[in-house]
Write a protein that holds these residues in place. Structure first.
Motif, PDB file in Angstrom:
ATOM      1  N   ARG A 167     -29.140  -9.205  -6.484  1.00  0.00           N
ATOM      2  CA  ARG A 167     -29.737 -10.578  -6.016  1.00  0.00           C
ATOM      3  C   ARG A 167     -29.863 -11.531  -6.905  1.00  0.00           C
ATOM      4  O   ARG A 167     -29.103 -12.774  -7.058  1.00  0.00           O
ATOM      5  CB  ARG A 167     -31.044 -10.530  -5.188  1.00  0.00           C
ATOM      6  N   GLN A 193     -27.239 -15.031  -7.650  1.00  0.00           N
ATOM      7  CA  GLN A 193     -27.890 -16.310  -7.719  1.00  0.00           C
ATOM      8  C   GLN A 193     -27.551 -16.986  -9.146  1.00  0.00           C
ATOM      9  O   GLN A 193     -27.279 -18.235  -9.120  1.00  0.00           O
ATOM     10  CB  GLN A 193     -29.398 -16.400  -7.493  1.00  0.00           C
ATOM     11  N   ARG A 229     -25.204 -20.487  -9.435  1.00  0.00           N
ATOM     12  CA  ARG A 229     -25.715 -21.647 -10.372  1.00  0.00           C
ATOM     13  C   ARG A 229     -24.863 -22.044 -11.422  1.00  0.00           C
ATOM     14  O   ARG A 229     -24.394 -23.091 -11.586  1.00  0.00           O
ATOM     15  CB  ARG A 229     -26.973 -21.585 -10.755  1.00  0.00           C
TER      16      ARG A 229
END
Length: 400
Positions: free
Chosen positions: A265, A269, A273
């Motif tokens: 995870r 992320q 980004r």
């Protein structure tokens, strides 16, 4: 009493699937072609096989069905992947050791992480063992993951390898009679952490040069420079440094295609980004089409015993940018078929990307040279070298 198998192979990733699976496929192919009655113990094989000739004639003994996937979904192990990997690999090794007690092989070829229980038994029984280590030293692996987790996530690393796995693999290094790595980089990594150099040999890997080859016709060199990356999207692979290097040079100059997926995870992320504003496509699946439609391959890894994807992409006629912490850096001749840059640094990688842009008209010729170089480096005769190293106790240093 005659042993029911002359040699045994124990591996932990589905043969012919992914980088570790290809490593298993190479070892199985090489040893089964030269030894009779080889017993192969592990999680089965994938189709198609990753080397010419199909699945070799072996005595396949599949490990019990995977009982660990539910733990990663419904328990706290979903946040502690390193602990889950440790339990899974230890379970497979215990199963293999139980099977081998009845098979009584004369020699064992084992992969790190799933070898310890077999090595302990084989040492007590006086059975010759060879250990394949696909990466650098396990402690270096762990230290890099810890450093990067603090740098990008600001928290303790809970993935693979766990502290328990580090202890486990270090004992495997100690117990094995011989250790195989893929490049001099791997041997240097091992000896730097205290593994005796005399028991380590670097033997080249082989790939399917018929499958991985240049496209019949290359697309025009127009628009953004088409670059590609293949592999898992985790911190160890250094993907964030590539994305930042692209942005530093200029987002409009590059189109990045990725064959891979994020494994946790936090990495997912971070990827989401960092790719914002860049031309990035992520396409899990077959890499061949992506290689053949690209102009340049980049492997920004922070620690890699080889990096099969470098060999595959160069076989497809791509020049490569790799870091100095990849075994496959020894395939790259700077300025001739690619670039070698320091790992975990944005600016040198950006400089290599910028030079590739300036030399865009030269990239095809560099790719042609890459193909020539890989035809020798990863040729089928490398399988015979591996077989000779394993089967003859006198050849421990023959391929170093």
């Amino acid at each position: 009493m005659t042993s029911p198998c002359t040699s045994a192979i124990v591996y932990g990733s589905r043969a012919a699937l992914g980088g570790l699976g290809h490593s298993a496929a190479v070892a199985i192919t090489a040893i089964c072609e030269s030894r009779p009655n080889v017993c192969v113990l592990g999680p089965g094989a994938s189709v198609p096989w990753s080397l010419p000739g199909g699945v070799p004639n072996a005595n396949w003994i599949d490990s019990p069905p995977n009982k660990w996937s539910w733990l990663s979904r419904y328990t706290w192990y979903r946040w502690r992947n390193g602990d889950l990997t440790f339990l899974r690999d230890r379970s497979l090794a215990r199963w293999a050791q139980g099977e081998l007690q009845g098979l009584r092989p004369q020699s064992c070829y084992l992969f790190t992480q799933v070898a310890l229980e077999v090595l302990r038994w084989a040492r007590a029984e006086g059975i010759l063992t060879a250990l394949e280590n696909p990466n650098g030293h396990i402690r270096n692996f762990r230290e890099i993951c810890e450093r990067e987790s603090q740098r990008w996530f600001g928290k303790r690393f809970l993935g693979h390898p766990s502290p328990g796995m580090v202890d486990r693999v270090e004992e495997e290094y100690h117990l094995a009679d011989r250790i195989r790595v893929y490049a001099d980089w791997g041997k240097k990594s091992m000896t730097r952490y205290g593994v005796p150099g005399g028991k380590i040999s670097a033997t080249h890997q082989s790939i399917d040069l018929e499958r991985f080859r240049p496209a019949p016709a290359k697309a025009a060199q127009a628009g953004p420079l088409r670059i590609c990356y293949a592999g898992s999207m985790d911190l160890r692979k250094g993907f964030v440094y590539l994305l930042r290097a692209m942005r530093l040079v200029g987002a409009k100059h590059f189109q990045l295609r990725i064959a891979g997926a994020t494994g946790d995870r936090d990495s997912a992320q971070l990827f989401a980004r960092e790719k914002a504003g860049l031309q990035v496509e992520c396409e899990p699946g077959d890499t061949l089409k992506i290689y053949q439609e690209s102009e340049l391959f980049v492997l920004p890894t922070l620690e890699d015993g080889l990096g099969y994807v470098t060999l595959e992409s160069m076989a497809c006629g791509l020049p490569a940018i790799v870091t100095d912490q990849a075994g496959s850096a020894e395939c790259v001749q700077p300025g001739s078929n690619g670039w070698v840059v320091p790992a975990a640094e944005v600016e040198p990688l950006a400089e290599a990307l910028e030079e590739a842009l300036l030399r865009r008209q030269d990239l095809r010729g560099m790719g042609q040279q890459a193909r020539v170089d890989i035809e020798n480096y990863a040729a089928p005769f490398r399988l015979r070298e591996l077989s000779a190293w394993f089967c003859s106790p006198s050849t421990v240093e023959a391929c170093s």
